[in-house]
Design a protein around this motif. Structure first.
Motif, PDB file in Angstrom:
ATOM      1  N   MET A 161      39.195  42.074  -4.658  1.00  0.00           N
ATOM      2  CA  MET A 161      39.651  43.413  -5.068  1.00  0.00           C
ATOM      3  C   MET A 161      40.303  43.340  -6.448  1.00  0.00           C
ATOM      4  O   MET A 161      40.752  42.270  -6.858  1.00  0.00           O
ATOM      5  N   PRO A 162      40.415  44.499  -7.136  1.00  0.00           N
ATOM      6  CA  PRO A 162      41.107  44.511  -8.428  1.00  0.00           C
ATOM      7  C   PRO A 162      42.530  43.954  -8.305  1.00  0.00           C
ATOM      8  O   PRO A 162      43.065  43.373  -9.247  1.00  0.00           O
ATOM      9  N   SER A 163      43.151  44.070  -7.138  1.00  0.00           N
ATOM     10  CA  SER A 163      44.509  43.539  -6.934  1.00  0.00           C
ATOM     11  C   SER A 163      44.513  42.014  -6.835  1.00  0.00           C
ATOM     12  O   SER A 163      45.570  41.386  -6.833  1.00  0.00           O
ATOM     13  N   GLY A 164      43.316  41.392  -6.698  1.00  0.00           N
ATOM     14  CA  GLY A 164      43.228  39.952  -6.518  1.00  0.00           C
ATOM     15  C   GLY A 164      43.076  39.562  -5.053  1.00  0.00           C
ATOM     16  O   GLY A 164      42.777  38.411  -4.747  1.00  0.00           O
ATOM     17  N   GLU A 165      43.276  40.537  -4.160  1.00  0.00           N
ATOM     18  CA  GLU A 165      43.126  40.241  -2.725  1.00  0.00           C
ATOM     19  C   GLU A 165      41.675  39.837  -2.430  1.00  0.00           C
ATOM     20  O   GLU A 165      40.730  40.438  -2.959  1.00  0.00           O
ATOM     21  N   GLU A 166      41.508  38.809  -1.590  1.00  0.00           N
ATOM     22  CA  GLU A 166      40.169  38.322  -1.269  1.00  0.00           C
ATOM     23  C   GLU A 166      39.838  38.596   0.187  1.00  0.00           C
ATOM     24  O   GLU A 166      40.675  38.409   1.060  1.00  0.00           O
ATOM     25  N   TYR A 212      37.479  46.030   6.785  1.00  0.00           N
ATOM     26  CA  TYR A 212      37.922  46.455   5.451  1.00  0.00           C
ATOM     27  C   TYR A 212      36.959  47.502   4.911  1.00  0.00           C
ATOM     28  O   TYR A 212      35.736  47.363   5.027  1.00  0.00           O
ATOM     29  N   ALA A 268      35.367  46.284  -6.050  1.00  0.00           N
ATOM     30  CA  ALA A 268      35.529  44.831  -5.882  1.00  0.00           C
ATOM     31  C   ALA A 268      34.392  44.115  -6.585  1.00  0.00           C
ATOM     32  O   ALA A 268      33.358  44.706  -6.894  1.00  0.00           O
TER      33      ALA A 268
END
Ligand code: BTN
Length: 266
Positions: free
Chosen positions: A227-232, A254, A259
């Motif tokens: 994700m843009p937040s860095g969440e994988e 999800y 992404a």
């Protein structure tokens, strides 16, 4: 088939004189082929040029800017996009969604139309890796950068015609499978976009969703999404929802709207 006949057929298909600029392309930097297509030999970015042209006067739906070279091409997620002269098509098209159009589907739909065109051109199955990379045999042949503006969506389409110097192994080009004909590929892509857009507006969002789902090569795959937040997130891509989000089932469920996605071995 002689060249005169071929030209006539193309012009009928396209409703614009796509080949006319060939005669003058070396004489003028910029050429308005007709009211809906501007050709440039070189530009910083066709997305930028289309945005600039929109501020000088209103442009019709499906207005397009195409260039043989970009000096500052842009990709998704702030990346740069290399478009060396003669190796690619850089195309930006203005789409003006009506209020009934599901905006989240627009970028995915553009990828699907390009995939259809590239399947015809190459004789190979081109598919769309969510959200909108076009792949052949798992390798990227086209990327799409969509930008929302006041007047509509600018869909920027970069197609590899020939392999560029230093291109990664994960990329491929039209020339790997068929003749890398700039005019022919441009014509086919614009024809698919025009026909698809018109069918979407007349038939509704289910038409677009059907096309998007039928060209997706992501649904059914095990994927990793950043994700843009860095969440994988790792899981199986189960479906593309009616608003364009990707449903991934992993340790949780999800719904992903933006992404970077990798296909993993199933
Ligand atoms: C990506 O895969 O990251 C998207 C690449 C999009 C490239 C195209 S080329 C035409 C248009 N102009 C740009 O500067 N970018 C898009």
């Amino acid at each position: 088939m002689d060249s005169t006949k071929r030209l006539t057929i193309r012009l009928e298909n396209l409703q614009f004189s796509a080949l006319r600029y060939r005669l003058v392309v070396n004489l003028e930097k910029s050429l308005a082929v007709d009211a809906s297509l501007v050709f440039l030999e070189s530009v910083d970015s066709t997305n930028h040029e289309l945005a600039r042209l929109m501020t000088t006067s209103a442009k019709p739906d499906l207005f397009a800017v195409v260039a043989a070279e970009q000096t500052a091409g842009r990709g998704r997620l702030e990346r740069s996009w290399v478009s060396e002269p003669g190796t690619s098509i850089s195309l930006s098209v203005l789409l003006e969604p009506t209020k009934n159009v599901e905006q989240g589907l627009v970028p995915l739909f553009v990828g699907s139309c390009v995939a259809r065109a590239l399947s015809t051109i190459t004789g190979k199955d081109a598919g769309v890796k969510w959200p909108n990379d076009v792949l052949i045999d798992g390798k990227k042949i086209c990327g799409v950068l969509s930008e929302l503006k006041d007047q509509g969506v600018i869909a920027g389409i970069g197609i590899n015609l020939e392999r560029q110097q230093g291109a990664p192994d994960t990329a491929c080009a039209v020339g790997d499978f068929a003749s890398a004909d700039f005019d022919g590929a441009l014509s086919m892509v614009l024809a698919e976009l025009r026909a698809g857009w018109s069918d979407w507006l007349s038939e509704g969002n289910d038409f677009a969703l059907g096309l998007i789902r039928s060209t997706s090569v992501t649904v059914g795959m095990k994927v990793r999404a950043i994700m843009p937040s860095g969440e994988e997130v790792v899981g199986t891509a189960v479906s593309i929802e009616s608003d364009g989000r990707l449903l991934i089932e992993g340790s949780e469920t999800y719904l992903v709207s933006a992404a970077d996605v990798w296909h993993l071995r199933n």
